[in-house]
Design a protein around this motif. Sequence first.
Motif, PDB file in Angstrom:
ATOM      1  N   GLN A   1       3.341   2.289  -7.812  1.00 30.36           N
ATOM      2  CA  GLN A   1       3.484   1.406  -8.970  1.00 30.36           C
ATOM      3  C   GLN A   1       2.556   1.830 -10.112  1.00 30.36           C
ATOM      4  N   VAL A   2       1.333   2.221  -9.752  1.00 27.19           N
ATOM      5  CA  VAL A   2       0.349   2.669 -10.760  1.00 27.19           C
ATOM      6  C   VAL A   2       0.917   3.878 -11.513  1.00 27.19           C
ATOM      7  N   LYS A   3       1.476   4.801 -10.723  1.00 22.62           N
ATOM      8  CA  LYS A   3       2.014   6.024 -11.335  1.00 22.62           C
ATOM      9  C   LYS A   3       3.221   5.696 -12.228  1.00 22.62           C
ATOM     10  N   GLU A   4       4.048   4.790 -11.739  1.00 22.64           N
ATOM     11  CA  GLU A   4       5.263   4.442 -12.496  1.00 22.64           C
ATOM     12  C   GLU A   4       4.904   3.800 -13.845  1.00 22.64           C
ATOM     13  N   ILE A   5       3.885   2.946 -13.820  1.00 21.59           N
ATOM     14  CA  ILE A   5       3.456   2.310 -15.081  1.00 21.59           C
ATOM     15  C   ILE A   5       2.995   3.383 -16.070  1.00 21.59           C
ATOM     16  N   ALA A   6       2.212   4.355 -15.544  1.00 20.24           N
ATOM     17  CA  ALA A   6       1.730   5.445 -16.419  1.00 20.24           C
ATOM     18  C   ALA A   6       2.912   6.240 -16.973  1.00 20.24           C
ATOM     19  N   GLU A   7       3.862   6.542 -16.110  1.00 18.13           N
ATOM     20  CA  GLU A   7       5.012   7.347 -16.538  1.00 18.13           C
ATOM     21  C   GLU A   7       5.811   6.631 -17.624  1.00 18.13           C
ATOM     22  N   GLU A   8       5.904   5.316 -17.485  1.00 15.02           N
ATOM     23  CA  GLU A   8       6.688   4.571 -18.471  1.00 15.02           C
ATOM     24  C   GLU A   8       5.956   4.444 -19.811  1.00 15.02           C
ATOM     25  N   TYR A   9       4.623   4.310 -19.742  1.00 15.69           N
ATOM     26  CA  TYR A   9       3.874   4.300 -21.012  1.00 15.69           C
ATOM     27  C   TYR A   9       3.935   5.673 -21.674  1.00 15.69           C
ATOM     28  N   ALA A  10       3.848   6.713 -20.845  1.00 15.79           N
ATOM     29  CA  ALA A  10       3.930   8.078 -21.396  1.00 15.79           C
ATOM     30  C   ALA A  10       5.300   8.300 -22.039  1.00 15.79           C
TER      31      ALA A  10
ATOM     32  N   ASP B   1       0.859  -1.177   0.000  1.00 13.62           N
ATOM     33  CA  ASP B   1       0.000   0.000   0.000  1.00 13.62           C
ATOM     34  C   ASP B   1       0.905   1.239   0.000  1.00 13.62           C
ATOM     35  N   THR B   2       1.061   1.859  -1.154  1.00 11.35           N
ATOM     36  CA  THR B   2       1.967   3.027  -1.228  1.00 11.35           C
ATOM     37  C   THR B   2       1.234   4.246  -1.760  1.00 11.35           C
ATOM     38  N   SER B   3       1.799   5.399  -1.432  1.00  9.91           N
ATOM     39  CA  SER B   3       1.228   6.659  -1.931  1.00  9.91           C
ATOM     40  C   SER B   3       1.928   7.013  -3.250  1.00  9.91           C
ATOM     41  N   PRO B   4       1.172   7.524  -4.216  1.00  4.13           N
ATOM     42  CA  PRO B   4       1.790   7.824  -5.515  1.00  4.13           C
ATOM     43  C   PRO B   4       2.731   9.032  -5.493  1.00  4.13           C
ATOM     44  N   GLY B   5       2.673   9.837  -4.462  1.00  3.53           N
ATOM     45  CA  GLY B   5       3.503  11.065  -4.472  1.00  3.53           C
ATOM     46  C   GLY B   5       2.796  12.171  -5.216  1.00  3.53           C
ATOM     47  N   ARG B   6       3.289  13.365  -5.073  1.00  2.96           N
ATOM     48  CA  ARG B   6       2.568  14.536  -5.579  1.00  2.96           C
ATOM     49  C   ARG B   6       2.669  14.723  -7.097  1.00  2.96           C
ATOM     50  N   ASP B   7       3.878  14.543  -7.625  1.00  2.72           N
ATOM     51  CA  ASP B   7       4.097  14.932  -9.032  1.00  2.72           C
ATOM     52  C   ASP B   7       4.211  13.749  -9.993  1.00  2.72           C
ATOM     53  N   TYR B   8       3.820  13.995 -11.226  1.00  2.00           N
ATOM     54  CA  TYR B   8       4.043  13.033 -12.299  1.00  2.00           C
ATOM     55  C   TYR B   8       5.318  13.435 -13.033  1.00  2.00           C
ATOM     56  N   TYR B   9       6.150  12.459 -13.259  1.00  2.00           N
ATOM     57  CA  TYR B   9       7.479  12.737 -13.827  1.00  2.00           C
ATOM     58  C   TYR B   9       7.594  12.280 -15.277  1.00  2.00           C
ATOM     59  N   ILE B  10       8.453  13.011 -16.003  1.00  2.00           N
ATOM     60  CA  ILE B  10       8.801  12.578 -17.362  1.00  2.00           C
ATOM     61  C   ILE B  10      10.325  12.539 -17.455  1.00  2.00           C
ATOM     62  N   GLN B  11      10.806  11.929 -18.506  1.00  2.00           N
ATOM     63  CA  GLN B  11      12.260  11.911 -18.723  1.00  2.00           C
ATOM     64  C   GLN B  11      12.694  13.337 -19.099  1.00  2.00           C
ATOM     65  N   GLU B  12      13.695  13.824 -18.392  1.00  2.00           N
ATOM     66  CA  GLU B  12      14.142  15.229 -18.556  1.00  2.00           C
ATOM     67  C   GLU B  12      14.273  15.644 -20.035  1.00  2.00           C
TER      68      GLU B  12
END
Lengths: 145, 656
Positions: free
Chosen positions: A101-110, A8-19
Motif C-alpha cells: 500500500q505504501v508503494k502504491e500511494i507513492a506510485e500514484e503521487y508520482a 502486513d505485505t511486502s512492497p515487491g521489488r520494483d517501482y512502477y510507473i504508467q507505461e
Amino acid sequence: MSEQIYEDTSPGRDYYIQEDKHDLYKELQNSEESPFTEAELNEIFVFAVAYGSRKAGRTPIDGSGRALFNRGALNDQTFWLIRSIAVAEERTTDVLIDGKQVKEIAEEYANGGITELHSKVFGPGDPLVELSDDVIELAQEQSSD
Amino acid sequence: MSRLEIRSLTLENYRQYAGENEIKLQTEGDKTVNVIQGENGAGKSNILNAITLCLYGKESHLDETKDNELESYPYVNRKALDEVGDNETAEGRIEITLGEDEPEYIFSRSFKTVKLNGGGFSSQYGDLQLKEKRGGDWKSVEHVSTRLNQILPVHVHQYFLFDGERLDEFFGEGYKDRVKDGLLDVSHIELLENGIDHLGSFEGDFEKELSDVGDAAERKRKEYENAKEKVNNLKGDLDQTKTNISDTKDHIREIDDRLQDSADPEVRKKQQRREYLTERLGDIRGDIQEVRKEASRELVKAGTPLYAVQSLEYTLSELKELSEQGKLPPKIQDTFIEELLEKGECICGEDLTEDHREHLLSLQQEMSTVVETNLEGKMAIPGMLQDAEEHAETLIEKRQKLAKLEEKERQKNKELNEISEQLKAHDIPEDVDVQELEKQRTEYEDQLEDLQERKGKLEVRIEQAEEKRDDKKKAFNEEVSKEEKNAEVLKKIQFIESSRDELESMKDDIVSSVREEIETKMDEYFNEIIWKEENYTVSLTKEYQVRVVGPRNDNKIGSLSAGERQVLAFSFLAALTSVSGFNAPLVIDTPLGRISSTPKRRLAQNLPEYINDTQMTFLMTDEEYTDEVRMNMKPHMSNEYRLDFADEVTEVVPYE
C-alpha cells in the motif's frame, strides 16, 4: 485516525510507473533545458512523488505499468520520504506494515506529479529558476516556522 | 626498395596521338620523377585520361574549362579517321605496362570510333585485357578486375591519378563528404564493412525465419520495424543538421576574416574586439552551464524533501506521539527483552515460563518489524529536513552566482550587438562591403542558433527513439521466443548482433587511427609547402572537418586563396596516398597550376621526399615547368618529355 486494518505485505521489488509516462521521465532526464539531466530515474521518481503530493494529488495508474527502478536503488532517507507520504495520506502510521500500500500511494503521487513536473519544466519560463524559486520559498517558510 | 611503376604507356591512335606512341616511364633509384611538359591542348590531360580509360573504362579528367574542345574529339585520332569513309570504323589501343623490377603486367584496352554520316562520331571501348608474367611466360588473366583491385582499386585511383588544377575545388562546399570518403577509402575497412553488411543481411534472414509467429508477434514485428525506420530517419536529419551547422560556422568565419582584412582600421578594431568578446562570452557561457548543473543538483536534493515537508512533519509528529505513548519504546527496551530471555528470570525473581518466553519473543518480533523501523524514521526525518535546509542554502548561493554570470553575459551580448549595429551602419566605401557582410553575418548567426536548437532536439528524439526501438525489439523477441524453435533462432540473432557490434567497434578504431595519421601528415606537408612564415595547425576532426588554425587561433579554411586550397588538398591527398598502403604510381596533371612561386618551388623540391619510393609522373604546362622548377626537380628526374602539338597530332619527344 483511519479505521482501516492494514495487512502486513511486502512492497515487491520494483517501482512502477504508467507505461505511457516513461517518455516524460526520459525527456526530463535527457533534455538540455531540464534541471534533471544529472539525476537518476529513481531520483526523478521520488521528486515526482513529493511534487505530486504538493501540486497534483494521487492519480491511479491508467493502463499498463512499467518497472522504472529496483527498490534497492533507494536509500533510507528516501524510504522515509515515501513512507511519510503514505502516513500523511492515511493519517496513521499503521499503514507502514502494508508495504504494498505504501508503494502504491507513492506510485500514484508520482503518476500525478510527473505530468505536472513535466509541464512545469517544458512550459514557459526557465524551469531551473521557477522550480528553485519555489523550493527556496518552501525552505524559507520552513525555517521561519 | 622496389616500387610498382608504370614502365611504359602506349597510345595508339588515341585522341591527339596518331599512330603508335610509346612513352617510357621507368625510373631508376632515387630518381622517381617523370615530367611531360606540354602547352594547353597538346594532350597532357589525355595522358591521364588514357590511363584511367584503359584501367577503369572512364576518362575521369574531362575539363570543360580547360580543354573545352575535348568533347569534339572522338577516341580515335582525327587523322586516322580521315582515312576511313562514312559509317566506317577506325580503331585504337592503350597499353600500360606495370612492374616493379621488371615488366609484370600488361593492361590493354582497345577502342573504336565510327565516323557517322554528317560529320559526327560514335566511340566505344572494349574490355580490359591483362597479361601477367608468370615464370617467364606472359599469360592472360581471366579475372582482370580482381587483379586490378589488388593493385589500385577503382575507389582509390582518384588519389593517385588526378588533376592538380582541380584540387582547389576539393576544399570548397561539401568538402567534408570528400574528406570522409577519402579517409574511408584508404582505411582498408572493406572487409569489415562487408562483414558488417553480411551480418546485417544474415540477421535479416534469421528475422524472416521467425515468420509464422502469429498475429500478436507479427504486430510487434511491424512496430519494431517502424521504430527502426524512425531512428534511421532521425539520424539522417541529425547528420544533415550537423553539416549545416558546420557550413554556417565556416561562412561566419569567412566573413570575420574578410572584415579583419578591411582597409579601415576602425572596422578591423571592431572585428578584433568582437573576437575577444566572443571568446569571453564562450567562457562565460561555459561557466553558466557549469553553475546551472550545480544548481540543478541542489534543486533535486532540496526540492524532494521540501515539497514533501508537510508529510514528513506529520509523520514525525505521529512517531513522536507514539513514542510519548510508549508505543515506540526507546532502544533500551529491545535490549531489556533480550536480557530477560537470556537470564530466564523476571525482574521479580520468578522464573520465566514457556508462556512468558513466547510473549517476550512475540514482543521482540513486533519491535524488529515495525517499531525498529519507526525508530529509524524518528531519526531519519529530522536529518532529511536538516539536509534539505543546507541544500536550499547552497541553491541560493548558486542562484546568486548564476545571476552575476548572466549579467556579465548580457553585458557582453550588448556590446556585441552594438558592434554589429555599428558595422551595419558603416558606409565608407572600400573594397570590403562591410554593411553587406555584417548583414549576412547576422543572418548566419540567427541560422546557427536555429540549427543548434534543432540539433539538440534531434539528439533527444534519437535517444528516445532508440530506447523505443529497443523496447519494441524486446517485446517482439519475447513474443516469438514463446515458441521453442524461435528461441533457438533468437539466440543466433543475438550472437550475430554481438559480432556485428564487435566489428563496428574495430572499424571505428581503425578509422580513428587512420584519421590521426592523416592529420599528422597533412599538418606536416601543409606547413612544409605553404609560404607563410607563421606556423599553421592543420587538424582533421572526427566530423571530417579540416581546420587550418592560424596564429590568431582562427580557422582559415573558409578564407584560403585558390593556391592555398590547392596546397591543402595536395597535402591531404599526399597524406592519403602515404597511409593508403597501396604501392601505386602517382600521375598528376597540372600539379602546380594555381600555386604561387615560393610554394611552387618548395613543392617541386620536396615532393619526391614527402612521398617516398613512389613513381611520380607530372604533366606540366610551360608556365608551371619553369627553369627554376626544373632545376629543383632535376636531382629526382628520370624521364623528361615534351609534347609537340601540330595539325591536331601530338608527338611525344624527349626533352632536350
